[in-house]
Design a protein around this motif. Structure first.
Motif: not given
Length: 459
Positions: A398, A401, A443, A445
């Motif tokens: 995160k 990013q 987006n 993960k």
């Protein structure tokens, strides 16, 4: 000449010049006003006197010689010259006078044409004269009252003397005042200049301290600080960019040099030479890709856009980009799937947009786990046309990013030569998307996958 002197000196010279011109105009206006006012006052006095004399003449019409001419004492006005004359056919006959100046000559023709009972004023030599023609007992009588213009000349001379004395004093005082104001006004600017001289290109963290008065000087200070801040950011980017370029080009060149040196140490078989050349070729292709990407970024940062926009069908260009990368996906054992749910078109630049789409899809393929799928969707949502590219790969942390759009930035997991790349792909992609007034959203993960959304405005 003026170009070589300071602004303070220029302003001082301009101020002195303007003040001098204004004072000359003021002095001339004052001089003429006083002259007109004084003449008007003298004429008013002479007009009153000549009417008084006319009344005395009418009263003593039978004996003009005994007409009392004591107006000089009566009006306390000196010098005063009075003369009563009878107008003959071709000459003037003096009936009575009070020391009338002999050097005052009059125009007989003008007197003949004068209207009766009206006062006329003339200026002759050093005298101001009032004249009136009346009719008395069928005779035309001329009354003249004259006075010396000395009073007028003396008044004007005194004014000129006063102006001549006051003008230099006023100019000197105004110059000193203007110089004081300029010194006070330029003091904060000189302070800013002094602080600017202490700021070096190697350290742009220093700023100029404002005065807190919120005036033009403070606004200038704020703008300079803002400029220094922007320069500092630019210099940091240039420094980082230079370092990254040096590193990115140095590595493949080192590998090429090492491969060539190994090949030259001893004789080798054709297969070994081919392997060395293939390795060198791979590195050269990486260098070429890096240079091409850098050139593209340099042009885009200079707003070097195509001159003419074309109508682009986003569904078609997405499908074409995917098809061109299918062979690359097969090498990685990745399946690419394209779902065109909605179709739309925009005005844009076809080739750069395809480069952006291929960069995103190529990244999705490169960082996907083996035997997984990259899903590309085209659809409309909330009046926006969206192209989503979803992979099942290593993901992006995160906190990294936003950094993937920086030049030469690669996440730790992706710093593997087997994955290739120059670290410029997403930076190029963002530039191209911004050229189309669109947005790119990440987006992701870790260890699950990443979805990249390209969001366009519907035409």
């Amino acid at each position: 000449m003026l170009n070589k002197i300071s602004i303070k000196t220029k302003l001082l010279l301009y101020g002195i010049s303007i003040q001098t011109i204004v004072f000359i105009i003021f002095s001339y206006t004052l001089y003429k006003s006083l002259e007109i006012s004084t003449i008007d006052k003298i004429q008013s006095t002479l007009n009153i006197i000549i009417f008084d004399i006319r009344d005395d003449i009418v009263e003593h019409s039978s004996d003009l010689i005994n007409v009392p001419l004591n107006e000089e004492d009566e009006y306390k006005y000196k010098p005063l010259y009075i003369r009563i004359m009878e107008i003959k056919q071709n000459s003037l006959l003096t009936i009575k006078s009070t020391n009338y100046a002999k050097d005052i000559n009059i125009d007989f023709l003008k007197i003949k044409n004068m209207k009766r009972n009206k006062t006329y004023f003339i200026s002759k030599d050093d005298y101001l004269i009032s004249q009136m023609k009346i009719n008395l007992n069928n005779k035309e009588i001329l009354i003249e009252v004259a006075t010396s213009s000395y009073t007028l000349e003396e008044t004007l001379e005194n004014l000129l003397y006063l102006l001549g004395l006051i003008t230099p004093i006023i100019l000197i005082l105004s110059t000193l005042g203007a110089n004081f104001i300029l010194l006070k006004s330029f003091k904060p600017i000189e302070k800013i200049l002094g602080e600017l001289k202490t700021i070096q290109a190697q350290d742009l963290s220093k700023t100029i301290e404002g005065r807190g008065s919120n005036d033009e000087i403070d606004q200038l200070t704020d703008e300079i600080n803002s400029l220094i801040k922007r320069l500092n950011i630019s210099f940091e980017k240039i420094s980082q960019f230079s370092s990254d370029v040096s590193h990115e080009l140095k590595t493949p060149l080192t590998i090429i040099r090492g491969e060539i040196e190994i090949g030259l140490r001893k004789d080798r078989s054709d297969e070994e030479y081919k392997e060395i050349l293939n390795s060198c070729l791979d590195e050269i292709l990486i260098i070429k890709q890096t240079i091409d990407d850098l050139l593209f970024l340099a042009k885009s940062e200079q707003n070097s856009k195509p001159l003419q926009k074309d109508e682009i069908y986003l569904d078609e260009i997405t499908y074409e980009a995917m098809k061109e990368l299918e062979s690359f996906a097969k090498l990685k054992n990745i399946t690419c799937k394209c779902e065109i749910i909605d179709a739309s078109h925009i005005d844009g630049y076809e080739k750069p947009l395809k480069i952006a789409l291929k960069n995103v899809i190529k990244n999705a393929i490169s960082f996907s786990n083996q035997n997984s799928q990259v899903l590309i969707k085209n659809y409309i949502k909330d009046d926006k046309y969206i192209i989503s590219i979803k992979d099942e790969g290593i993901g992006i942390p995160k906190d990294e990013q936003e950094k993937i759009f920086e030049k030469f930035y690669r996440t730790d997991k992706s710093r593997n030569k087997d994955l290739g790349g120059t670290g410029l792909g997403m930076s190029i992609c963002k530039k191209i998307i911004q050229m189309h007034d669109a947005k790119i959203i990440i987006n992701s993960k870790e260890n699950i996958g990443t979805t990249v959304f390209l969001v366009f405005k519907i035409k």
